[in-house]
Design a protein around this motif. Sequence first.
Motif, PDB file in Angstrom:
ATOM      1  N   GLY A  50      98.674  55.779  41.607  1.00  0.00           N
ATOM      2  CA  GLY A  50      97.957  54.586  41.185  1.00  0.00           C
ATOM      3  C   GLY A  50      96.580  54.923  40.650  1.00  0.00           C
TER       4      GLY A  50
ATOM      5  N   GLU B  35      96.141  51.360  45.771  1.00  0.00           N
ATOM      6  CA  GLU B  35      97.408  51.122  45.064  1.00  0.00           C
ATOM      7  C   GLU B  35      98.394  52.256  45.327  1.00  0.00           C
TER       8      GLU B  35
ATOM      9  N   ALA C 218      94.648  46.181  47.639  1.00  0.00           N
ATOM     10  CA  ALA C 218      95.142  46.479  46.286  1.00  0.00           C
ATOM     11  C   ALA C 218      96.338  45.608  45.940  1.00  0.00           C
TER      12      ALA C 218
END
Length: 495
Positions: free
Chosen positions: A339, A344, A474
């Motif tokens: 990510g 993420e 996230a």
Amino acid sequence: PETVSTDYDSSDRLYFEPLTFEDVMAVVSEEKPSGVIVQFGGQTPLNLALPLMRAGVPIIGTSPDSIDLAEDRRRFGELLSSLRIPQPKNGSATTLPEAREIAARIGYPVLVRPSYVLGGRAMVIAYDETILDEYMREAVEYSAPGRPILIDRFLEDATEVDVDALSDGEQVLIAGIMEHIEEAGIHSGDSSCVLPAISLGPEHGKTICDYTVRLALALKVVGLMNVQYAIQNGKVFVLEVNPRASRTVPYVSKATGVPLAKLASRLMTGRKLRDCQLALEENGDAARKGVRAFGSFLGVLPVKQFCVKSPVFPFSKFPGIDPILGPEMKSTGEVMGIGERFGEAFAKAQLSAGSRLPLEGQAFLSVQDRDKPKALVVAKKLVEVGFQIVATRGTAEYLAAAGIPVRQVYKVMEGRPHVVDLIKGGQIQLVINAPIGARSFFDEKAIRRAAVQNHIPCITTIAGGLAAVEGIAALKTQAIRVTVLQDLHVMRVGK
């Protein structure tokens, strides 16, 4: 064998045999190879390296003597002293009285482990002599014949770092500097890690590069090497050096776009790093100038996005098992998430590992006294992303005194409905329970087991809890994005 072993591009013949001296010698007798590689099979082939060499088998790459130098605690300690590279205070013992004397001298807590074993088997953190006595008997049982029990000072509240490097005997390339998300003390196979590191300062990075290069040259590594470091109070310590491929090599290869195993094999057959067309980190000259063996340090491979490796555990397959993490390895696989932000990448890795982070609901916290200041940080972040906090009396009182809204619940033995009842009733969506080492009590085990049985994410370290909160944040701000690995980089090595 790994699945790739059956790929027609990888091997001409595949033998399904145990990795024992006798079976390997039978294959050698049949194939009559010009060279044998022992770097890609974990610890077992390393244990076979010296017997194979004595039997006349041509080992290519790092020599069996260098392998033994890294594995032999006394010889390796002497090497680190000569290089002036710090390591935790340590000793080795063959009897219980010797172990007690060494532990008293270097100070508790201590990490007790057999030598030449796999997966941290029979490895424990002993906080006092009672635990040492109990586990020394088990360690002696599992240790290889004639090998001593290793006793190290355990570095509490330390950040652990893994480094994968390549060397051709003259130059060293650092493939990846991975920061463990869990603190030191969790087996590296059970710890999530992130590449690039998210909290290491430039000075720590230079020190790690310097130590790695000097160790690779001193050990005369040809091929792959893995080094495990711990950073405590700003000081970098070497924990362990493995002159072989580690389990992180496929992960680092995907993160950097460089097929490390292929490159290492070429080095073992006589190629040089300088002949490989490799893109290195920008500003690499500045990093290399911090290394004593400046001319021998080629640089560090760049990483375009955050890449998180997370372990896969079999806990759901074994009803009643305690999912607590420690120095003995429990994972049976690993996954990777990529990510643009750490949160993420961590959330995607957890999803791949079978643990979907919740986006709302109630989070249960229960930690030991020494972890309560850190748990306060986790609780504040959970409240910020919209969670309600539930805790047993001690943790609840601490959080409430700091101004955190918290719902206090009974422990299992105190009354009903207690926390396990809430978990089974679907009222808890996230469990964070971090005991100290082997000091785990009935309530804590019951809570963790209930979470596993009811498929609720159960995190047993504070650092893991902080990472989970970042992952939740996230997920709440953007949908999961899927990127094709080939779009990030073309995986190739120059001729």
